[in-house]
Design an enzyme around this catalytic site. Structure first.
Site, PDB file in Angstrom:
ATOM      1  N   SER A   1       0.820  -1.629   0.096  1.00 10.13           N
ATOM      2  CA  SER A   1       0.014   0.009  -0.154  1.00 10.13           C
ATOM      3  C   SER A   1       0.954   0.950   0.227  1.00 10.13           C
ATOM      4  O   SER A   1       2.092   0.776   0.661  1.00 10.13           O
ATOM      5  CB  SER A   1      -0.727  -0.045   0.769  1.00 10.13           C
ATOM      6  OG  SER A   1      -1.414   1.172   1.379  1.00 10.13           O
TER       7      SER A   1
ATOM      8  N   TYR B   1      -2.639  -0.916  10.651  1.00 14.44           N
ATOM      9  CA  TYR B   1      -2.482  -1.860   9.384  1.00 14.44           C
ATOM     10  C   TYR B   1      -1.012  -1.172   8.541  1.00 14.44           C
ATOM     11  O   TYR B   1      -0.318  -2.353   7.993  1.00 14.44           O
ATOM     12  CB  TYR B   1      -3.800  -0.695   8.518  1.00 14.44           C
ATOM     13  CG  TYR B   1      -3.787  -0.907   7.010  1.00 14.44           C
ATOM     14  CD1 TYR B   1      -3.989  -1.924   7.013  1.00 14.44           C
ATOM     15  CD2 TYR B   1      -3.898   0.104   6.274  1.00 14.44           C
ATOM     16  CE1 TYR B   1      -4.362  -2.876   5.059  1.00 14.44           C
ATOM     17  CE2 TYR B   1      -3.815  -0.277   4.873  1.00 14.44           C
ATOM     18  CZ  TYR B   1      -4.277  -1.532   4.723  1.00 14.44           C
ATOM     19  OH  TYR B   1      -3.820  -2.197   2.521  1.00 14.44           O
TER      20      TYR B   1
HETATM   21  N1  LIG Z   1      -8.717   0.084  -1.341  1.00 13.41           N
HETATM   22  C1  LIG Z   1      -7.991   0.243  -0.808  1.00 13.41           C
HETATM   23  O1  LIG Z   1      -7.820   1.944  -0.744  1.00 13.41           O
HETATM   24  C2  LIG Z   1      -6.966  -0.302  -0.678  1.00 13.41           C
HETATM   25  C3  LIG Z   1      -5.519   0.343  -0.702  1.00 13.41           C
HETATM   26  C4  LIG Z   1      -4.205   0.423  -0.739  1.00 13.41           C
HETATM   27  C5  LIG Z   1      -3.812  -1.262  -0.169  1.00 13.41           C
HETATM   28  N2  LIG Z   1      -4.955  -2.361  -0.710  1.00 13.41           N
HETATM   29  C6  LIG Z   1      -5.189  -3.551  -0.637  1.00 13.41           C
HETATM   30  O2  LIG Z   1      -5.268  -4.680  -1.330  1.00 13.41           O
HETATM   31  C7  LIG Z   1      -5.511  -5.925  -0.997  1.00 13.41           C
HETATM   32  C8  LIG Z   1      -6.792  -5.916  -0.992  1.00 13.41           C
HETATM   33  O3  LIG Z   1      -7.641  -5.227  -0.881  1.00 13.41           O
HETATM   34  P1  LIG Z   1      -9.315  -4.654  -1.406  1.00 13.41           P
HETATM   35  O4  LIG Z   1      -8.925  -3.545  -1.851  1.00 13.41           O
HETATM   36  O5  LIG Z   1      -9.323  -5.514  -3.385  1.00 13.41           O
HETATM   37  O6  LIG Z   1      -9.867  -4.910  -0.587  1.00 13.41           O
HETATM   38  P2  LIG Z   1     -11.684  -6.287  -0.854  1.00 13.41           P
HETATM   39  O7  LIG Z   1     -12.254  -5.538  -1.187  1.00 13.41           O
HETATM   40  O8  LIG Z   1     -12.156  -6.077   1.174  1.00 13.41           O
HETATM   41  O9  LIG Z   1     -10.423  -7.250  -0.785  1.00 13.41           O
HETATM   42  C9  LIG Z   1     -10.005  -7.985   0.147  1.00 13.41           C
HETATM   43  C10 LIG Z   1     -10.143  -9.924  -0.288  1.00 13.41           C
HETATM   44  O10 LIG Z   1      -9.326 -10.508   0.275  1.00 13.41           O
HETATM   45  C11 LIG Z   1      -9.904 -11.640   1.275  1.00 13.41           C
HETATM   46  N3  LIG Z   1      -9.400 -12.220   2.579  1.00 13.41           N
HETATM   47  C12 LIG Z   1      -9.624 -10.727   3.875  1.00 13.41           C
HETATM   48  N4  LIG Z   1      -9.458 -11.901   4.854  1.00 13.41           N
HETATM   49  C13 LIG Z   1      -8.893 -13.393   4.184  1.00 13.41           C
HETATM   50  C14 LIG Z   1      -8.021 -14.400   4.827  1.00 13.41           C
HETATM   51  N5  LIG Z   1      -8.255 -14.539   5.859  1.00 13.41           N
HETATM   52  N6  LIG Z   1      -8.112 -15.204   3.757  1.00 13.41           N
HETATM   53  C15 LIG Z   1      -8.105 -15.298   3.077  1.00 13.41           C
HETATM   54  N7  LIG Z   1      -8.767 -14.170   2.062  1.00 13.41           N
HETATM   55  C16 LIG Z   1      -8.782 -13.205   2.775  1.00 13.41           C
HETATM   56  C17 LIG Z   1     -10.959 -10.791   1.005  1.00 13.41           C
HETATM   57  O11 LIG Z   1     -12.021 -12.301   1.096  1.00 13.41           O
HETATM   58  P3  LIG Z   1     -12.415 -13.291   1.554  1.00 13.41           P
HETATM   59  O12 LIG Z   1     -13.301 -12.469   2.551  1.00 13.41           O
HETATM   60  O13 LIG Z   1     -14.135 -13.780   0.864  1.00 13.41           O
HETATM   61  O14 LIG Z   1     -12.079 -14.161   1.932  1.00 13.41           O
HETATM   62  C18 LIG Z   1     -11.387 -10.059  -0.006  1.00 13.41           C
HETATM   63  O15 LIG Z   1     -11.426 -10.986  -1.427  1.00 13.41           O
HETATM   64  C19 LIG Z   1      -6.205  -5.976   0.292  1.00 13.41           C
HETATM   65  O16 LIG Z   1      -4.308  -6.633   1.119  1.00 13.41           O
HETATM   66  C20 LIG Z   1      -5.808  -3.900   1.413  1.00 13.41           C
HETATM   67  O17 LIG Z   1      -4.293  -3.961   2.123  1.00 13.41           O
HETATM   68  C21 LIG Z   1      -5.961  -1.706  -1.093  1.00 13.41           C
END
Ligand SMILES: NC(=O)c1ccc[n+]([C@@H]2O[C@H](COP(=O)([O-])OP(=O)(O)OC[C@H]3O[C@@H](n4cnc5c(N)ncnc54)[C@H](OP(=O)(O)O)[C@@H]3O)[C@@H](O)[C@H]2O)c1
Length: 269
Positions: free
Chosen positions: A131, A144
């Site tokens: 991130s 985080y």
């Molecule tokens: N969106 C942002 O602003 C942002 C910015 C920087 C970095 N990120 C990073 O990007 C990555 C993806 O996030 P996103 O933005 O796409 O958010 P999201 O839409 O909430 O997706 C998160 C994914 O992680 C999975 N997950 C969570 N806990 C899990 C577990 N215990 N086992 C297996 N899967 C798990 C969830 O699937 P299930 O709940 O179905 O298991 C979901 O598919 C993350 O690492 C996040 O920290 C996001």
């Protein structure tokens, strides 16, 4: 065509990357806990894996399944993660540990499971989602951010270690992007019982965070960057995938600590 294992494929970046790769003919294994949320990509041809990245057995069994079925895993998009936010003092220790179990140790489990196979093949690509807050940290996002700093540090070491085996390591650094991330983060913030001393800070952060996500871009540029990295002969080591993720870490490096602090805290006002 290459076989790609995508974690966090039930929503956000993982889901969009899986969809794009399927459109381009890749063999995609899509992993998450909520398998029902992957019906869209299953219909497009994804192999669906129920995986909880906090569970050793679940990760090892699913990785073994991919190798058994395809004979290979060419790319791991190590992306599952979430943000449990709140002031450092206020986030319960159990929740801090849970966040590390998913964001850091979950990633470790996947890396350890795929590397023996990739080393044997003398090729492979591991893409870790960090991130922009793996490059700088702000109030109320400290725990985080610390998981994302851990990913940055680990990935730099891994890149040097596996280069001799023909394996590349890439870090994805998104900024504020509209996925389910903010819903999960707000749910954590709602559960928090912060002392009176922190109320104004948390209220200010909440407004700042909400405003950021209201005007945030969608997952397209981040998913495109991941696909670019997969297709590249020599991928970049890092992809900052949104404008804020390109600008803010630079600003953080140029500004003295206290000036950056007051700039951020002013935004909370
Ligand atoms: N969106 C942002 O602003 C942002 C910015 C920087 C970095 N990120 C990073 O990007 C990555 C993806 O996030 P996103 O933005 O796409 O958010 P999201 O839409 O909430 O997706 C998160 C994914 O992680 C999975 N997950 C969570 N806990 C899990 C577990 N215990 N086992 C297996 N899967 C798990 C969830 O699937 P299930 O709940 O179905 O298991 C979901 O598919 C993350 O690492 C996040 O920290 C996001």
């Amino acid at each position: 065509m290459k076989t790609v294992l995508v974690t966090g494929a039930s929503s956000g970046f993982g889901n969009r990357v899986a969809e794009k790769l399927l459109d381009e003919g890749y063999s995609v294994y899509a992993a998450a806990r909520r398998v029902e949320k992957m019906a869209d990509i299953e219909a497009k041809g994804a192999h669906i894996l129920r995986m909880d990245v906090t569970d050793n057995g679940s990760v090892e069994a699913r990785v073994a399944q991919v190798i058994k079925e395809q004979g290979r895993i060419d790319v791991l998009f190590n992306n599952a993660g979430y943000g449990s936010i709140g002031p450092i003092e206020c986030v319960p220790l159990e929740e801090i540990k849970r966040q590390y179990e998913v964001n850091v140790f979950g990633m470790a489990r996947l890396i350890k499971a795929v590397l023996p196979h990739m080393r044997q093949e003398r090729s492979g690509l591991i893409i870790n989602t960090a991130s922009m807050v793996g490059r700088f940290s702000i109030a109320v996002m400290g725990w985080y951010a610390s998981t994302k700093y851990a990913i940055e540090g680990m990935s730099d070491a891994l890149r040097m270690e596996v280069k001799p085996f023909g394996i590349s390591v890439v870090v994805i650094e998104p900024g504020v992007v509209k996925t389910e991330f903010d819903d999960v983060a707000f749910a954590a913030l709602d559960k928090l019982e912060e002392p009176e001393d922190y109320k104004a800070l948390v209220a200010g952060f909440r407004k700042f965070f909400q405003k950021g996500y209201e005007k945030a871009p969608g997952s397209e540029s981040t998913a495109d960057a991941v696909v670019r990295a997969i297709k590249a002969k020599r991928p970049k080591t890092r992809y900052a995938t949104t404008t804020d993720a390109r600008v803010l870490p630079k600003l953080r490096r140029w500004l003295p600590d206290r000036l950056f602090d007051s700039m951020i805290l002013r935004e909370f006002k």
